[in-house]
Design a protein around this motif. Sequence first.
Motif, short mmCIF file in Angstrom:
data_model
loop_
_atom_site.label_atom_id
_atom_site.label_comp_id
_atom_site.label_asym_id
_atom_site.label_seq_id
_atom_site.Cartn_x
_atom_site.Cartn_y
_atom_site.Cartn_z
N VAL A 113 0.85 -1.19 0.00
CA VAL A 113 0.00 0.00 0.00
C VAL A 113 0.89 1.24 0.00
O VAL A 113 2.06 1.18 0.41
N SER A 117 -1.17 5.47 3.14
CA SER A 117 -2.49 4.84 3.05
C SER A 117 -3.13 4.66 4.43
O SER A 117 -2.45 4.32 5.40
N ILE A 119 -4.97 2.29 5.10
CA ILE A 119 -5.09 0.84 5.30
C ILE A 119 -3.98 0.40 6.25
O ILE A 119 -2.79 0.50 5.94
N ARG A 128 -12.11 -1.94 -0.62
CA ARG A 128 -11.04 -1.26 -1.35
C ARG A 128 -10.80 -1.91 -2.71
O ARG A 128 -11.28 -3.01 -3.00
N LYS A 129 -10.02 -1.22 -3.55
CA LYS A 129 -9.59 -1.77 -4.83
C LYS A 129 -8.26 -2.50 -4.63
O LYS A 129 -7.26 -1.88 -4.27
N THR A 173 -0.38 0.29 -9.74
CA THR A 173 -0.23 0.61 -8.32
C THR A 173 0.59 1.88 -8.15
O THR A 173 0.24 2.76 -7.35
N GLY A 176 -1.29 5.02 -8.74
CA GLY A 176 -2.33 5.35 -7.77
C GLY A 176 -3.72 4.89 -8.15
O GLY A 176 -4.71 5.36 -7.58
N ASP A 179 -5.94 0.82 -4.47
CA ASP A 179 -5.69 1.09 -3.05
C ASP A 179 -4.58 0.20 -2.50
O ASP A 179 -3.86 0.59 -1.59
N ALA A 180 -4.47 -1.00 -3.07
CA ALA A 180 -3.47 -1.96 -2.60
C ALA A 180 -3.20 -2.96 -3.73
O ALA A 180 -4.01 -3.08 -4.66
#
Length: 327
Positions: A113, A117, A119, A128-129, A173, A176, A179-180
């Motif tokens: 991440v 983040s 998270i 999340r994505k 990733t 952006g 999300d992870a």
Amino acid sequence: MTRFLGRTFALAVTLALTQVATSRAADTIRLAVQKTGTFSWELATIRASGLDKEADLSLEVTELASPEAGKIALRAGNADIMLSDWLWVSRERALGAKLTFYPYSSALGAVMVPAASPIKSLADLRGRKLAVGGGPIDKSWLLLQARMKQDGIDLKSEATIAYGAPPLIAAKTLDGEMDASLNFWNFCAQLEAKGFRRLAGIEDILPNLGAKGAVSAVGYVFDESWAASHRDAVARFIAMTRKAKQLLVTSDAAWEKIAPLTGTTDATMLKTYRDRYRDGIPRRSITDEEADARVLYRVLAETGGRDLVGPAAELDPGTFYHAVPGD
């Protein structure tokens, strides 16, 4: 005449010994190697250090574009050794191909991440994505799902999942868009070097799934009958690769020699590659490796089904190669 006969005998002995040495040096092992894979790093270290000559082995390397091409080469008899996982080996054995596996690396992927983040735990992935390198039956993804189900979380339905080729997932990733991400270890190392945070490594969740230590997911794969008829050459090959790994553990200079193969000139990324590669070097007995693989196989079989493991519900007993002295 006596001196002449003596010299003749000595020459004959020398020639005989030379022929034996030449015969041993001529032991050839054909390797199917993914051009961009880490096996090429190990082979470069072997050659730079003369470990192949020390082992009296001639290594014939065929560079291929993908792991699947290596599998084809092995099954067609065009290669003696390639890298793959014990899951595929066990499946092939269940289908009649007597392949066997010897550990190469326990380096696994991770959930990554951005540094800032929100998270903070795997449970935070809900809603999340999540990008997954590979496909729906990628082993790391299945293991992650199995771990989350222990906490009552079905990531497959409670998160937005995007599958893709590992390089594409890494790029998205970085941009952006996700999300992870869950990706192969070398792509995770790239993200880590660029400031991303390791939320959890797959190796971190294995104890929850029943494993007692680090498990080598990837190994040298070869045909059982070929290994039986080349037992000494196989033992020398494995001893040689161990020496190469030890060099890569202890010598930063060895890493400088293979740096061009990593595809980066960035010192931070090269250090991250080095550290993660070193973390993944197998250090356990074959018996312990196999015992944990058997446990994880059952988890994968339950989660991935026949699409993943084929007709066998258990790891085939001959999957791991046990004929190396000291193992």
